[in-house]
Design a protein around this motif. Structure first.
Motif, short mmCIF file in Angstrom:
data_model
loop_
_atom_site.label_atom_id
_atom_site.label_comp_id
_atom_site.label_asym_id
_atom_site.label_seq_id
_atom_site.Cartn_x
_atom_site.Cartn_y
_atom_site.Cartn_z
N ALA A 37 40.26 80.95 43.43
CA ALA A 37 39.95 80.40 42.10
C ALA A 37 38.66 79.60 42.21
O ALA A 37 38.49 78.79 43.13
N GLU A 38 37.75 79.82 41.25
CA GLU A 38 36.44 79.18 41.30
C GLU A 38 36.13 78.45 39.99
O GLU A 38 36.52 78.90 38.92
N SER A 39 35.41 77.37 40.12
CA SER A 39 34.83 76.61 39.00
C SER A 39 35.82 75.75 38.22
O SER A 39 36.93 76.16 37.91
N GLY A 40 35.37 74.54 37.93
CA GLY A 40 36.09 73.66 37.02
C GLY A 40 37.30 72.96 37.60
O GLY A 40 38.02 72.28 36.88
N ILE A 41 37.54 73.09 38.90
CA ILE A 41 38.72 72.45 39.51
C ILE A 41 38.36 71.00 39.84
O ILE A 41 37.48 70.74 40.66
N SER A 42 39.04 70.06 39.19
CA SER A 42 38.74 68.65 39.43
C SER A 42 40.00 67.81 39.61
O SER A 42 39.92 66.59 39.73
#
Length: 267
Positions: free
Chosen positions: A216-221
């Motif tokens: 899973a890529e991008s936006g994980i915070s």
């Protein structure tokens, strides 16, 4: 392809042509690291003593501008490794992301975990470069490449011992997955609206061909997002801006991992 991707790919063609004039493919094959046996990112992502996180070193981006102009490759990547990253992602695009091959080579010298060369790969020369500078994995972006180009570049990388992460943005792009693609990354960010949608990733996960490591890529915070994505079948989690935009990226990563382990224990 959206406008920024089209612009980047056009520039990359010019850039690669110029680099070929400066250093031949034969010269790349003589580089000391070219003879090194690459590490397997897909194996590291599934190792129980690691976090599954591919932590990124990223100075800036076209959409956000400067993310972190102070942090060094040494302090950030060694902290990522120390606190349990399964792999590193290092930007090597200079014009749009402020990265360089030297950044990746520094990371390689300092760390013994897999390193993804994060760039816009459109030519086999860049695959040779990746091997020569110590990368273990290359990124291919389905949005930028035809099915035939993905197949050719993935086979070329595989034959060099490198793993291939194919980034997709839609179900239709899964048709570009080949036997030589080792990992499939789903970008959670819509390329037209730039909004993050984990539901789309979760819906896409079961459609990824069997035997491919899911990233899973991008936006994980948020550690909770990783738990959700892991339950949907993802084994890897590429996190770029979240740590780099903090005042102290190493400390931010350490805290994130502590919270992630606590969240996983509750399951």
């Amino acid at each position: 392809m959206n406008n920024i991707l089209t612009e980047i790919v056009a520039h990359k063609q010019t850039e690669v042509a110029a680099r070929k004039q400066l250093r031949s493919a034969a010269d790349l094959e003589q580089a000391p690291w070219f003879k090194r046996t690459p590490l397997s990112l897909s194996s590291f992502l599934q190792s129980p003593d690691k976090t599954g996180i591919i932590a990124e070193f990223k100075r800036r981006s076209p959409s956000k501008g400067v993310i972190n102009g102070k942090a060094t490759v040494q302090e950030v990547t060694t902290a990522y490794t120390r606190y349990g990253a399964s792999g590193l992602s290092v930007l090597t695009d200079e014009k749009y992301f402020g990265g360089s091959a030297d950044d990746l080579q520094q990371a390689r010298t300092l760390n013994n975990i897999p390193i993804l060369r994060k760039d816009f790969v459109i030519d086999e020369y860049q695959v040779l470069e990746a091997k020569a500078i110590g990368a273990d994995v290359i990124l291919l972006i389905a949005e930028c490449l035809s099915a035939a180009e993905v197949a050719y570049l993935a086979r070329f990388a595989h034959n060099l011992g490198l793993e291939v992460l194919l980034e997709v943005h839609s179900e239709g792009q899964l048709e570009k997955v080949t036997e030589h693609v080792h990992l499939v990354g789903v970008n959670n960010r819509d390329l037209t609206t730039f909004k993050v949608d984990f539901n789309r990733s979760c819906e896409l996960a079961p459609k990824i061909p069997a035997g491919k490591c899911k990233v899973a890529e991008s936006g994980i915070s948020d550690p909770a997002a990783i738990v959700t994505l892991q339950q949907a079948g993802f084994q890897g989690f590429l996190i770029g801006e979240h740590f780099m935009k903090q005042e102290d990226p190493p400390r931010a990563f350490e805290h994130f991992v502590t919270e992630l382990r606590a969240a996983r224990e509750k399951i």
